[in-house]
Design a protein around this motif. Sequence first.
Motif, PDB file in Angstrom:
ATOM      1  N   PHE A  66       0.956  -1.399  -0.002  1.00  0.00           N
ATOM      2  CA  PHE A  66      -0.033  -0.021  -0.025  1.00  0.00           C
ATOM      3  C   PHE A  66       1.034   1.222   0.002  1.00  0.00           C
ATOM      4  O   PHE A  66       0.420   2.282  -0.291  1.00  0.00           O
ATOM      5  CB  PHE A  66      -0.868  -0.193   1.401  1.00  0.00           C
ATOM      6  CG  PHE A  66      -0.257   0.109   2.525  1.00  0.00           C
ATOM      7  CD1 PHE A  66       0.024   1.401   2.947  1.00  0.00           C
ATOM      8  CD2 PHE A  66       0.192  -0.954   3.169  1.00  0.00           C
ATOM      9  CE1 PHE A  66       0.564   1.466   4.398  1.00  0.00           C
ATOM     10  CE2 PHE A  66       0.838  -0.951   4.563  1.00  0.00           C
ATOM     11  CZ  PHE A  66       0.945   0.352   5.071  1.00  0.00           C
ATOM     12  N   LEU A  67       2.165   1.212   0.152  1.00  0.00           N
ATOM     13  CA  LEU A  67       3.238   2.262   0.430  1.00  0.00           C
ATOM     14  C   LEU A  67       3.811   2.395  -1.241  1.00  0.00           C
ATOM     15  O   LEU A  67       4.594   3.305  -1.149  1.00  0.00           O
ATOM     16  CB  LEU A  67       4.208   2.021   1.434  1.00  0.00           C
ATOM     17  CG  LEU A  67       3.694   1.833   2.797  1.00  0.00           C
ATOM     18  CD1 LEU A  67       4.958   1.627   3.572  1.00  0.00           C
ATOM     19  CD2 LEU A  67       3.291   3.365   3.285  1.00  0.00           C
ATOM     20  N   ASP A  68       3.441   1.621  -2.053  1.00  0.00           N
ATOM     21  CA  ASP A  68       3.782   1.539  -3.571  1.00  0.00           C
ATOM     22  C   ASP A  68       3.739   3.150  -4.047  1.00  0.00           C
ATOM     23  O   ASP A  68       2.613   3.436  -4.260  1.00  0.00           O
ATOM     24  CB  ASP A  68       3.359   0.660  -4.222  1.00  0.00           C
ATOM     25  CG  ASP A  68       4.208   0.406  -5.395  1.00  0.00           C
ATOM     26  OD1 ASP A  68       4.838   1.249  -5.971  1.00  0.00           O
ATOM     27  OD2 ASP A  68       4.383  -0.635  -6.163  1.00  0.00           O
ATOM     28  N   PRO A  69       4.736   3.902  -4.291  1.00  0.00           N
ATOM     29  CA  PRO A  69       4.564   5.197  -4.843  1.00  0.00           C
ATOM     30  C   PRO A  69       3.909   5.119  -6.260  1.00  0.00           C
ATOM     31  O   PRO A  69       3.358   5.913  -6.987  1.00  0.00           O
ATOM     32  CB  PRO A  69       5.933   5.640  -5.115  1.00  0.00           C
ATOM     33  CG  PRO A  69       6.850   4.860  -4.178  1.00  0.00           C
ATOM     34  CD  PRO A  69       6.199   3.511  -4.116  1.00  0.00           C
ATOM     35  N   GLN A  70       3.925   3.949  -7.174  1.00  0.00           N
ATOM     36  CA  GLN A  70       3.377   3.711  -8.432  1.00  0.00           C
ATOM     37  C   GLN A  70       1.954   2.976  -8.385  1.00  0.00           C
ATOM     38  O   GLN A  70       1.670   2.556  -9.440  1.00  0.00           O
ATOM     39  CB  GLN A  70       4.397   2.910  -9.241  1.00  0.00           C
ATOM     40  CG  GLN A  70       5.644   3.610  -9.515  1.00  0.00           C
ATOM     41  CD  GLN A  70       6.645   2.640 -10.515  1.00  0.00           C
ATOM     42  OE1 GLN A  70       6.995   1.753 -10.114  1.00  0.00           O
ATOM     43  NE2 GLN A  70       7.236   3.410 -11.558  1.00  0.00           N
ATOM     44  N   LYS A  71       1.438   2.773  -7.181  1.00  0.00           N
ATOM     45  CA  LYS A  71       0.157   1.846  -7.142  1.00  0.00           C
ATOM     46  C   LYS A  71      -0.875   2.365  -8.025  1.00  0.00           C
ATOM     47  O   LYS A  71      -1.703   1.824  -8.502  1.00  0.00           O
ATOM     48  CB  LYS A  71      -0.047   1.533  -5.731  1.00  0.00           C
ATOM     49  CG  LYS A  71      -0.493   2.929  -4.965  1.00  0.00           C
ATOM     50  CD  LYS A  71      -1.107   2.549  -3.616  1.00  0.00           C
ATOM     51  CE  LYS A  71      -1.460   3.916  -2.818  1.00  0.00           C
ATOM     52  NZ  LYS A  71      -1.891   3.716  -1.337  1.00  0.00           N
ATOM     53  N   SER A  72      -0.971   3.792  -8.323  1.00  0.00           N
ATOM     54  CA  SER A  72      -2.022   4.277  -9.179  1.00  0.00           C
ATOM     55  C   SER A  72      -1.951   3.956 -10.591  1.00  0.00           C
ATOM     56  O   SER A  72      -2.761   4.260 -11.133  1.00  0.00           O
ATOM     57  CB  SER A  72      -2.414   5.669  -8.596  1.00  0.00           C
ATOM     58  OG  SER A  72      -1.076   6.563  -8.897  1.00  0.00           O
ATOM     59  N   MET A  73      -0.666   3.546 -10.716  1.00  0.00           N
ATOM     60  CA  MET A  73      -0.495   3.464 -12.500  1.00  0.00           C
ATOM     61  C   MET A  73      -0.243   2.010 -12.701  1.00  0.00           C
ATOM     62  O   MET A  73      -0.077   1.855 -13.860  1.00  0.00           O
ATOM     63  CB  MET A  73       0.998   4.123 -12.397  1.00  0.00           C
ATOM     64  CG  MET A  73       1.118   5.379 -12.179  1.00  0.00           C
ATOM     65  SD  MET A  73       3.102   6.173 -12.131  1.00  0.00           S
ATOM     66  CE  MET A  73       3.431   5.894 -13.781  1.00  0.00           C
ATOM     67  N   LEU A  74      -0.564   1.011 -11.797  1.00  0.00           N
ATOM     68  CA  LEU A  74      -0.407  -0.427 -12.008  1.00  0.00           C
ATOM     69  C   LEU A  74      -1.430  -0.809 -12.672  1.00  0.00           C
ATOM     70  O   LEU A  74      -2.572  -0.432 -12.279  1.00  0.00           O
ATOM     71  CB  LEU A  74       0.130  -1.002 -11.019  1.00  0.00           C
ATOM     72  CG  LEU A  74       1.341  -0.476 -10.207  1.00  0.00           C
ATOM     73  CD1 LEU A  74       1.629  -1.552  -8.943  1.00  0.00           C
ATOM     74  CD2 LEU A  74       2.470  -0.762 -11.096  1.00  0.00           C
ATOM     75  N   THR A  75      -1.222  -1.862 -13.343  1.00  0.00           N
ATOM     76  CA  THR A  75      -2.582  -2.757 -13.921  1.00  0.00           C
ATOM     77  C   THR A  75      -2.279  -3.949 -12.809  1.00  0.00           C
ATOM     78  O   THR A  75      -1.331  -4.786 -12.736  1.00  0.00           O
ATOM     79  CB  THR A  75      -2.124  -3.159 -15.318  1.00  0.00           C
ATOM     80  OG1 THR A  75      -2.287  -2.226 -16.102  1.00  0.00           O
ATOM     81  CG2 THR A  75      -3.170  -4.350 -15.753  1.00  0.00           C
ATOM     82  N   LYS A  76      -3.227  -4.163 -11.823  1.00  0.00           N
ATOM     83  CA  LYS A  76      -3.223  -5.203 -10.849  1.00  0.00           C
ATOM     84  C   LYS A  76      -4.255  -6.053 -10.984  1.00  0.00           C
ATOM     85  O   LYS A  76      -4.318  -7.194 -10.481  1.00  0.00           O
ATOM     86  CB  LYS A  76      -3.469  -4.230  -9.805  1.00  0.00           C
ATOM     87  CG  LYS A  76      -2.397  -3.412  -9.360  1.00  0.00           C
ATOM     88  CD  LYS A  76      -2.924  -2.457  -7.975  1.00  0.00           C
ATOM     89  CE  LYS A  76      -3.878  -1.356  -8.310  1.00  0.00           C
ATOM     90  NZ  LYS A  76      -4.229  -0.307  -7.157  1.00  0.00           N
ATOM     91  N   HIS A  77      -5.078  -6.114 -11.963  1.00  0.00           N
ATOM     92  CA  HIS A  77      -6.093  -7.328 -12.401  1.00  0.00           C
ATOM     93  C   HIS A  77      -5.612  -8.612 -12.382  1.00  0.00           C
ATOM     94  O   HIS A  77      -4.473  -8.737 -13.379  1.00  0.00           O
ATOM     95  CB  HIS A  77      -7.008  -7.021 -13.447  1.00  0.00           C
ATOM     96  CG  HIS A  77      -7.797  -8.154 -13.676  1.00  0.00           C
ATOM     97  ND1 HIS A  77      -8.963  -8.392 -12.844  1.00  0.00           N
ATOM     98  CD2 HIS A  77      -8.086  -9.080 -14.774  1.00  0.00           C
ATOM     99  CE1 HIS A  77      -9.713  -9.600 -13.528  1.00  0.00           C
ATOM    100  NE2 HIS A  77      -9.302  -9.814 -14.427  1.00  0.00           N
ATOM    101  N   SER A  78      -5.899  -9.484 -11.448  1.00  0.00           N
ATOM    102  CA  SER A  78      -5.537 -10.960 -11.731  1.00  0.00           C
ATOM    103  C   SER A  78      -6.480 -11.813 -11.623  1.00  0.00           C
ATOM    104  O   SER A  78      -6.989 -12.160 -10.292  1.00  0.00           O
ATOM    105  CB  SER A  78      -3.975 -11.230 -10.834  1.00  0.00           C
ATOM    106  OG  SER A  78      -3.591 -12.800 -10.841  1.00  0.00           O
ATOM    107  N   SER A  79      -6.908 -12.605 -12.399  1.00  0.00           N
ATOM    108  CA  SER A  79      -8.055 -13.285 -12.516  1.00  0.00           C
ATOM    109  C   SER A  79      -7.784 -14.783 -11.958  1.00  0.00           C
ATOM    110  O   SER A  79      -6.561 -15.137 -12.096  1.00  0.00           O
ATOM    111  CB  SER A  79      -9.042 -13.443 -13.790  1.00  0.00           C
ATOM    112  OG  SER A  79      -8.404 -13.933 -14.796  1.00  0.00           O
ATOM    113  N   THR A  80      -8.884 -15.483 -11.618  1.00  0.00           N
ATOM    114  CA  THR A  80      -8.551 -16.835 -11.442  1.00  0.00           C
ATOM    115  C   THR A  80      -9.701 -17.700 -12.304  1.00  0.00           C
ATOM    116  O   THR A  80     -10.696 -17.069 -12.729  1.00  0.00           O
ATOM    117  CB  THR A  80      -8.700 -17.537  -9.860  1.00  0.00           C
ATOM    118  OG1 THR A  80     -10.138 -17.023  -9.343  1.00  0.00           O
ATOM    119  CG2 THR A  80      -7.557 -16.691  -8.973  1.00  0.00           C
TER     120      THR A  80
END
Length: 270
Positions: A66-80
């Motif tokens: 949650f402290l990642d400075p780039q978190k708003s720029m990331l593609t985080k979707h990972s489905s199962t």
Amino acid sequence: NDYIKYEAEILAADLKELESFMKHKVFVCKNMQSATQRPMSCVWVRRWKIKDGKRIIKSRLCVRGFLDPQKSMLTKHSSTATRLSQKLIVSNAANNGFDMESWDVSSAFLQGISFENIAMMCHYLGVPVPAVDRQVFISVPGNVWFHLRKLGLAGCPGPKATGLYCLQLLKAMYGLNDAPLLWQLCLRFFLVRHTGALCSVFDENYFYWKDPVGKLLGEATAHVDDGNFTGRQDWLVWLRGKLEARFGPVSRQTLPMQHVGVSYERTSTG
């Protein structure tokens, strides 16, 4: 206090965890002044675990994502794999007389795509490339440096200089926002490119294999680092050999078994 009572066991568990980081070349040592992003802090997560009938301590080093400075720029979707896919693979296994096994890749997140190879793998798979130049730096608890010196990490600082250094990640680790996605892409890339798997157009976590004349050889569904694999036993042995050659030993369960919370067993009718 358990930390005092089980000090030797905790030290051994911490060392084993960091050996895995070193084995998979997850990070390099950097001077704090050379960091291009604000370093994120890390924490140890320790718990009791039953292994081979014995109670042991399992340590895991996790970054505070949650402290990642780039978190708003990331593609985080990972489905199962979807519920339909999980049922379909069982139905097909029963209809074809396939064996079914659950495989778990050890230290999966540490074996995902390196940040510099993300674009190449995404282009190969035909999926969008995360629109970010990924730069990740972490600061670690003091005892991590103690173990890293013992393990011979290049450039590791002495006891009095650890505050001037950080670690730069070359690939994802536990707690990073995009770690599940990077592992998913890595597994998908490997299965498609190196084992001839076909990926369902309806579910990117559903894979199947066919022979040259179109006969079904086997299928698989992916749920993070757990996979459900079906096929004839000789074919499963071949595929598991391919996976272990790339990712190391996998934990294997055979019927009757539990996979993602569901119990499976073979009956007289399928």
